[in-house]
Design a protein around this motif. Structure first.
Motif, PDB file in Angstrom:
ATOM      1  N   TYR A 153       0.840  -1.198   0.000  1.00  0.00           N
ATOM      2  CA  TYR A 153       0.000   0.000   0.000  1.00  0.00           C
ATOM      3  C   TYR A 153       0.884   1.260   0.000  1.00  0.00           C
ATOM      4  N   ILE A 154       1.962   1.215   0.787  1.00  0.00           N
ATOM      5  CA  ILE A 154       2.879   2.367   0.826  1.00  0.00           C
ATOM      6  C   ILE A 154       3.456   2.604  -0.575  1.00  0.00           C
ATOM      7  N   HIS A 155       3.826   1.524  -1.214  1.00  0.00           N
ATOM      8  CA  HIS A 155       4.422   1.617  -2.550  1.00  0.00           C
ATOM      9  C   HIS A 155       3.433   2.280  -3.524  1.00  0.00           C
ATOM     10  N   LYS A 156       2.170   1.821  -3.455  1.00  0.00           N
ATOM     11  CA  LYS A 156       1.129   2.351  -4.348  1.00  0.00           C
ATOM     12  C   LYS A 156       0.914   3.853  -4.096  1.00  0.00           C
ATOM     13  N   CYS A 157       0.827   4.214  -2.813  1.00  0.00           N
ATOM     14  CA  CYS A 157       0.571   5.626  -2.472  1.00  0.00           C
ATOM     15  C   CYS A 157       1.775   6.500  -2.811  1.00  0.00           C
ATOM     16  N   LEU A 158       2.947   6.000  -2.487  1.00  0.00           N
ATOM     17  CA  LEU A 158       4.164   6.784  -2.714  1.00  0.00           C
ATOM     18  C   LEU A 158       4.322   7.113  -4.194  1.00  0.00           C
ATOM     19  N   LYS A 159       3.968   6.157  -5.018  1.00  0.00           N
ATOM     20  CA  LYS A 159       4.049   6.376  -6.467  1.00  0.00           C
ATOM     21  C   LYS A 159       3.127   7.552  -6.861  1.00  0.00           C
ATOM     22  N   LYS A 160       1.890   7.522  -6.347  1.00  0.00           N
ATOM     23  CA  LYS A 160       0.937   8.594  -6.675  1.00  0.00           C
ATOM     24  C   LYS A 160       1.406   9.926  -6.070  1.00  0.00           C
ATOM     25  N   ASP A 161       1.948   9.869  -4.854  1.00  0.00           N
ATOM     26  CA  ASP A 161       2.399  11.105  -4.201  1.00  0.00           C
ATOM     27  C   ASP A 161       3.553  11.737  -4.972  1.00  0.00           C
ATOM     28  N   ARG A 162       4.436  10.862  -5.478  1.00  0.00           N
ATOM     29  CA  ARG A 162       5.599  11.363  -6.224  1.00  0.00           C
ATOM     30  C   ARG A 162       5.203  11.924  -7.577  1.00  0.00           C
ATOM     31  N   GLN A 163       4.233  11.247  -8.224  1.00  0.00           N
ATOM     32  CA  GLN A 163       3.856  11.666  -9.578  1.00  0.00           C
ATOM     33  C   GLN A 163       2.977  12.917  -9.555  1.00  0.00           C
ATOM     34  N   SER A 164       2.370  13.169  -8.433  1.00  0.00           N
ATOM     35  CA  SER A 164       1.436  14.297  -8.354  1.00  0.00           C
ATOM     36  C   SER A 164       2.098  15.464  -7.622  1.00  0.00           C
ATOM     37  N   THR A 165       1.288  16.461  -7.271  1.00  0.00           N
ATOM     38  CA  THR A 165       1.839  17.613  -6.542  1.00  0.00           C
ATOM     39  C   THR A 165       1.895  17.361  -5.034  1.00  0.00           C
ATOM     40  N   SER A 166       1.501  16.170  -4.584  1.00  0.00           N
ATOM     41  CA  SER A 166       1.482  15.933  -3.131  1.00  0.00           C
ATOM     42  C   SER A 166       2.852  16.184  -2.496  1.00  0.00           C
ATOM     43  N   ILE A 167       3.886  15.605  -3.080  1.00  0.00           N
ATOM     44  CA  ILE A 167       5.195  15.774  -2.445  1.00  0.00           C
ATOM     45  C   ILE A 167       5.717  17.211  -2.580  1.00  0.00           C
ATOM     46  N   PRO A 168       5.748  17.793  -3.781  1.00  0.00           N
ATOM     47  CA  PRO A 168       6.269  19.169  -3.836  1.00  0.00           C
ATOM     48  C   PRO A 168       5.387  20.226  -3.172  1.00  0.00           C
ATOM     49  N   LEU A 169       4.064  20.082  -3.265  1.00  0.00           N
ATOM     50  CA  LEU A 169       3.200  21.155  -2.749  1.00  0.00           C
ATOM     51  C   LEU A 169       2.497  20.816  -1.435  1.00  0.00           C
ATOM     52  N   GLY A 170       2.436  19.528  -1.091  1.00  0.00           N
ATOM     53  CA  GLY A 170       1.748  19.143   0.147  1.00  0.00           C
ATOM     54  C   GLY A 170       0.247  18.961  -0.035  1.00  0.00           C
ATOM     55  N   PHE A 171      -0.222  19.031  -1.274  1.00  0.00           N
ATOM     56  CA  PHE A 171      -1.635  18.726  -1.577  1.00  0.00           C
ATOM     57  C   PHE A 171      -1.752  18.422  -3.064  1.00  0.00           C
ATOM     58  N   ARG A 172      -2.848  17.768  -3.425  1.00  0.00           N
ATOM     59  CA  ARG A 172      -3.115  17.540  -4.848  1.00  0.00           C
ATOM     60  C   ARG A 172      -4.615  17.566  -5.096  1.00  0.00           C
ATOM     61  N   PHE A 173      -4.967  17.872  -6.347  1.00  0.00           N
ATOM     62  CA  PHE A 173      -6.380  17.807  -6.720  1.00  0.00           C
ATOM     63  C   PHE A 173      -6.747  16.346  -6.917  1.00  0.00           C
ATOM     64  N   SER A 174      -7.839  15.921  -6.259  1.00  0.00           N
ATOM     65  CA  SER A 174      -8.358  14.570  -6.518  1.00  0.00           C
ATOM     66  C   SER A 174      -9.433  14.628  -7.596  1.00  0.00           C
TER      67      SER A 174
END
Ligand SMILES: O=P(O)(O)O[C@@H]1[C@@H](OP(=O)(O)O)[C@H](OP(=O)(O)O)[C@H](O)[C@H](OP(=O)(O)O)[C@H]1OP(=O)(O)O
Ligand SMILES: Nc1ncnc2c1ncn2[C@@H]1O[C@H](COP(=O)(O)OP(=O)(O)O)[C@@H](O)[C@H]1O
Length: 340
Positions: A153-174
Motif C-alpha cells: 500500500y505504501i508503494h502504491k501511495c508513494l508512487k501517486k504522491d511522487r507523480q502528483s503535486t502531493s510531495i512538492p506542494l503538500g496537496f493535490r487535486f483529486s
C-alpha cells in the motif's frame, strides 16, 4: 398513489479501535428507525469511487443523506470508527465540527453495484440543494498512507504522491468541477489530467475556480472575478481554512492521512446579489489514525501550503499565471460532460 417506502435494516460493524462509543451505538439505533427514499447516484461527485455502470459507489436520498459504501477491508471500519469517535469527542470545538459532515451511523442499503444489501456510512449530503456547484476535492498532505500501512500500500501511495503535486506542494487535486454558465455548463477535467501538474498549473486552476470563464477555447486568462467573495471576506474560504489551521496547530487527537478539503460554492447566486455559500468541509477518513499527543504536521503542512496559494490570489488577483504547459493537461481540457 401512495409511495411504499421500504424499511432499511441496520448494520452494526465491528469497531476495531478504542474509539467505539456508546453514542455511536445510539446513533445506529436512531438509524434503525429511519425510512429512506429512493437512492440515486449523486449529481456532483468529483472524486473517489463512483457508482454507475455496475460499480460500487456512494448514493444519495431526497432528504439530504449521503450513503458511502464501507470498503470491505479495514478502510471501511476505520472510517466508521473515526466518525463514531469524532462525533462523541467533547474536545472538538463546535466551530470545528462544522467543517465535518454530520454522521448518522451506518445502514444496510441496496448497493449501487447490484450486490444487494451492503453496509453504508450515512452522512450529511454536502451538496444538498446546490444546483450548479463549483467543487474542488483537494487531498491534503505530502504523504497519503498511515503508519501501519502494508509495504504494498505504501508503494502504491508513494508512487501517486511522487507523480502528483502531493510531495512538492503538500496537496493535490483529486477531482474538480467548475461551473461556467448555462450555455457551457461545467468544466470537469479528467482525473489523470489534474494529477501531474506544475505549481503554475495548480495556481491556474485555483484561479479558474473563482473566475467568470473557464473555457480554454477563449484563450483568456482567469479573471478572478469572484475571488473576493469566494476566497476572501470574513466568512470566505480563506478565513475558514485559517480557522481550521488554528485547530491543527493545536490538536493532537487525530492524524488525517489521505483526507480531502472539499471546497464548494454556487457561482450563479452571485449574479443575483446573493451569498455564494462558499464553504470547506473535510471528507474521507478511511486513513485517519490516533494522534497520540503529536501534531499532525503532514496535514498541517499541506494546509499551510494551500493557504499560501489562495492568499496570493487575493493579494495579487491580476498576477499573470502562465497558461498550462503540460501536454497531458492540454489534451484533457475537454470536460467529461463535453463542455466547454
Ligand atoms: O482505485 P484507484 O486506483 O482509483 O485509487 C483510489 C484513489 O484514486 P486515485 O487513482 O488516486 O485518483 C482514491 O483517491 P481519490 O480520493 O480519488 O483522490 C483513493 O485514494 C482510494 O483509496 P482510499 O479509498 O482512500 O483508500 C484509491 O482506491 P484504492 O485503489 O486504494 O481502493
Ligand atoms: N458527505 C458528502 N456529501 C456529498 N458529497 C460527498 C460527501 N463525501 C464525499 N463526497 C463526494 O465524494 C467524493 C469522494 O469522497 P471520498 O470520501 O473521498 O470517497 P473515496 O473514499 O471513494 O475516495 C468527494 O470528492 C465528493 O465529491
Amino acid at each position: 398513489m401512495a409511495v411504499k417506502k421500504r424499511r432499511k435494516r441496520v448494520f452494526t460493524s465491528p469497531i476495531p479501535f478504542s474509539w467505539q462509543t456508546s453514542q455511536f451505538r445510539e446513533q445506529v439505533s436512531v438509524g434503525s428507525s429511519l425510512y429512506t427514499d429512493m437512492l440515486k447516484v449523486p449529481d456532483h461527485q468529483v472524486a473517489g469511487h463512483k457508482a454507475g455502470n455496475g460499480k460500487l459507489g456512494p448514493l444519495v436520498d431526497n432528504s439530504g443523506r449521503f450513503y458511502k459504501p464501507l470498503q470491505g477491508d479495514e478502510r471501511g471500519s476505520n472510517e466508521v470508527s473515526f466518525y463514531a469517535s469524532f462525533s462523541s469527542d467533547t474536545r472538538i470545538p463546535v466551530h470545528i465540527r462544522r467543517f465535518f459532515p454530520n454522521f448518522y451511523g451506518t445502514q444496510l442499503v441496496e448497493a449501487s453495484d447490484g450486490s444487494g444489501l451492503q453496509p453504508h456510512l450515512v452522512l450529511q449530503n454536502l451538496t444538498l440543494g446546490q444546483v450548479n456547484p463549483s467543487i474542488m476535492d483537494i487531498k491534503i498532505g505530502s504523504r497519503t498512507w498511515p503508519p501501519q500501512a502494508t509495504e504494498d500500500y505504501i508503494h502504491k501511495c508513494l508512487k501517486k504522491d511522487r507523480q502528483s503535486t502531493s510531495i512538492p506542494l503538500g496537496f493535490r487535486f483529486s477531482g474538480l468541477q467548475i461551473y461556467e454558465s448555462k450555455e457551457s455548463g461545467f468544466w470537469k477535467p479528467e482525473k489523470r489530467s489534474i494529477k501531474c501538474l506544475s505549481a503554475d498549473e495548480v495556481k491556474l486552476i485555483l484561479r479558474k475556480f473563482v473566475s467568470s470563464h473557464v473555457s480554454e477555447k477563449m484563450d483568456l486568462k482567469p479573471d478572478c472575478t469572484f475571488a473576493s467573495v469566494v476566497y476572501g471576506g470574513s466568512a470566505g474560504i480563506l478565513a475558514q481554512l485559517l480557522e481550521l489551521k488554528a485547530w491543527f496547530e493545536d490538536q493532537t487527537i487525530y492524524h488525517f492521512y489521505s483526507c480531502s478539503v472539499l471546497m464548494t460554492y454556487e457561482k450563479e447566486l452571485i449574479s443575483y446579489g446573493k451569498s455564494p455559500y462558499a464553504e470547506i468541509k473535510l471528507v474521507d477518513f478511511a486513513h485517519v489514525v490516533e494522534g497520540k499527543g503529536v501534531i499532525d504536521h503532514n496535514f498541517l503542512g499541506g494546509l499551510c501550503s494551500l493557504i499560501k496559494f489562495i492568499s496570493e490570489i487575493l493579494t495579487m488577483p491580476d498576477e499573470c499565471t502562465t497558461e498550462s504547459s503540460s501536454e497531458d493537461f492540454q489534451k484533457n481540457r475537454i470536460s467529461e460532460g463535453g463542455t466547454p
